[in-house]
Design a protein around this motif. Structure first.
Motif, PDB file in Angstrom:
ATOM      1  N   VAL A  86     -67.307  -6.681 -27.368  1.00 50.75           N
ATOM      2  CA  VAL A  86     -68.320  -5.696 -27.680  1.00 50.75           C
ATOM      3  C   VAL A  86     -67.605  -4.442 -28.160  1.00 50.75           C
ATOM      4  N   ASN A  87     -67.844  -4.066 -29.406  1.00 52.04           N
ATOM      5  CA  ASN A  87     -67.206  -2.883 -29.999  1.00 52.04           C
ATOM      6  C   ASN A  87     -65.689  -2.901 -29.850  1.00 52.04           C
ATOM      7  N   GLY A  88     -65.083  -4.060 -30.031  1.00 49.59           N
ATOM      8  CA  GLY A  88     -63.630  -4.191 -29.964  1.00 49.59           C
ATOM      9  C   GLY A  88     -63.058  -4.291 -28.564  1.00 49.59           C
ATOM     10  N   LYS A  89     -63.899  -4.307 -27.569  1.00 49.86           N
ATOM     11  CA  LYS A  89     -63.433  -4.398 -26.174  1.00 49.86           C
ATOM     12  C   LYS A  89     -63.896  -5.722 -25.579  1.00 49.86           C
ATOM     13  N   THR A  90     -63.009  -6.381 -24.836  1.00 52.55           N
ATOM     14  CA  THR A  90     -63.361  -7.643 -24.197  1.00 52.55           C
ATOM     15  C   THR A  90     -64.022  -7.374 -22.851  1.00 52.55           C
ATOM     16  N   LEU A  91     -65.238  -7.858 -22.696  1.00 49.67           N
ATOM     17  CA  LEU A  91     -65.963  -7.731 -21.428  1.00 49.67           C
ATOM     18  C   LEU A  91     -66.001  -9.088 -20.742  1.00 49.67           C
ATOM     19  N   LYS A  92     -65.676  -9.093 -19.460  1.00 52.50           N
ATOM     20  CA  LYS A  92     -65.657 -10.336 -18.694  1.00 52.50           C
ATOM     21  C   LYS A  92     -66.902 -10.450 -17.832  1.00 52.50           C
ATOM     22  N   THR A  93     -67.344 -11.678 -17.636  1.00 52.91           N
ATOM     23  CA  THR A  93     -68.444 -11.967 -16.721  1.00 52.91           C
ATOM     24  C   THR A  93     -67.852 -12.725 -15.541  1.00 52.91           C
ATOM     25  N   TYR A  94     -68.206 -12.295 -14.333  1.00 49.30           N
ATOM     26  CA  TYR A  94     -67.641 -12.899 -13.120  1.00 49.30           C
ATOM     27  C   TYR A  94     -68.696 -13.705 -12.369  1.00 49.30           C
ATOM     28  N   SER A  95     -68.240 -14.652 -11.585  1.00 52.36           N
ATOM     29  CA  SER A  95     -69.156 -15.466 -10.776  1.00 52.36           C
ATOM     30  C   SER A  95     -69.904 -14.572  -9.792  1.00 52.36           C
ATOM     31  N   THR A  96     -71.114 -14.972  -9.450  1.00 54.75           N
ATOM     32  CA  THR A  96     -71.912 -14.184  -8.510  1.00 54.75           C
ATOM     33  C   THR A  96     -71.781 -14.688  -7.080  1.00 54.75           C
ATOM     34  N   SER A  97     -71.239 -15.881  -6.908  1.00 50.75           N
ATOM     35  CA  SER A  97     -71.031 -16.410  -5.555  1.00 50.75           C
ATOM     36  C   SER A  97     -69.527 -16.573  -5.336  1.00 50.75           C
ATOM     37  N   PRO A  98     -68.918 -15.597  -4.650  1.00 45.09           N
ATOM     38  CA  PRO A  98     -67.469 -15.622  -4.464  1.00 45.09           C
ATOM     39  C   PRO A  98     -67.011 -16.675  -3.452  1.00 45.09           C
ATOM     40  N   ARG A  99     -65.745 -17.079  -3.594  1.00 45.67           N
ATOM     41  CA  ARG A  99     -65.121 -17.965  -2.608  1.00 45.67           C
ATOM     42  C   ARG A  99     -64.314 -17.113  -1.643  1.00 45.67           C
ATOM     43  N   THR A 100     -64.368 -17.447  -0.377  1.00 46.23           N
ATOM     44  CA  THR A 100     -63.631 -16.716   0.652  1.00 46.23           C
ATOM     45  C   THR A 100     -62.274 -17.387   0.889  1.00 46.23           C
TER      46      THR A 100
END
Length: 114
Positions: free
Chosen positions: A23-37
């Motif tokens: 987005v506008n030359g910047k990489t945006l990451k999407t992370y999982s919503t259910s984390p592992r412990t």
């Protein structure tokens, strides 16, 4: 054979990267919503000092040592349980001596966001 002396007593949450977009030359990451412990040894050693434009800057970093798991990847996030402190994994996590027994990796705290 390499043995880690610390106990893995610190609870952490692992958020894997599930997608990226530019987005506008910047990489945006999407992370999982259910984390592992997972449990690990979490040591900050006071952070990392560097000199930027003649000024001393201290970056919030930590070293994490834990049992090996192939889920650990560069760019993923780790959160300390019971806090709002998120850290990003820097570089590739090390599989100590390629034995699939221990993982060691460095993380950098994510804060701010102007």
């Amino acid at each position: 054979m390499y043995e880690i002396k610390e106990d893995f007593t610190t609870p952490l949450f692992y958020y894997e990267v599930i997608g990226t977009q530019r987005v506008n030359g910047k990489t945006l990451k999407t992370y999982s919503t259910s984390p592992r412990t997972f449990f690990a040894s979490f040591k900050t050693y006071g952070g990392t000092e560097s000199t930027v434009n003649g000024l001393l800057a201290v970056e919030d970093t930590a070293t994490i040592k834990t049992w090996y798991d192939p889920m650990f990847a560069s760019g993923a996030r780790v959160k300390l349980a019971g806090t709002d402190q998120y850290y990003e994994i820097i570089g590739e996590p090390e599989d100590v001596e390629q034995r699939h027994k221990y993982s060691v990796f460095k993380v950098r705290r994510i804060k701010g966001g102007a």
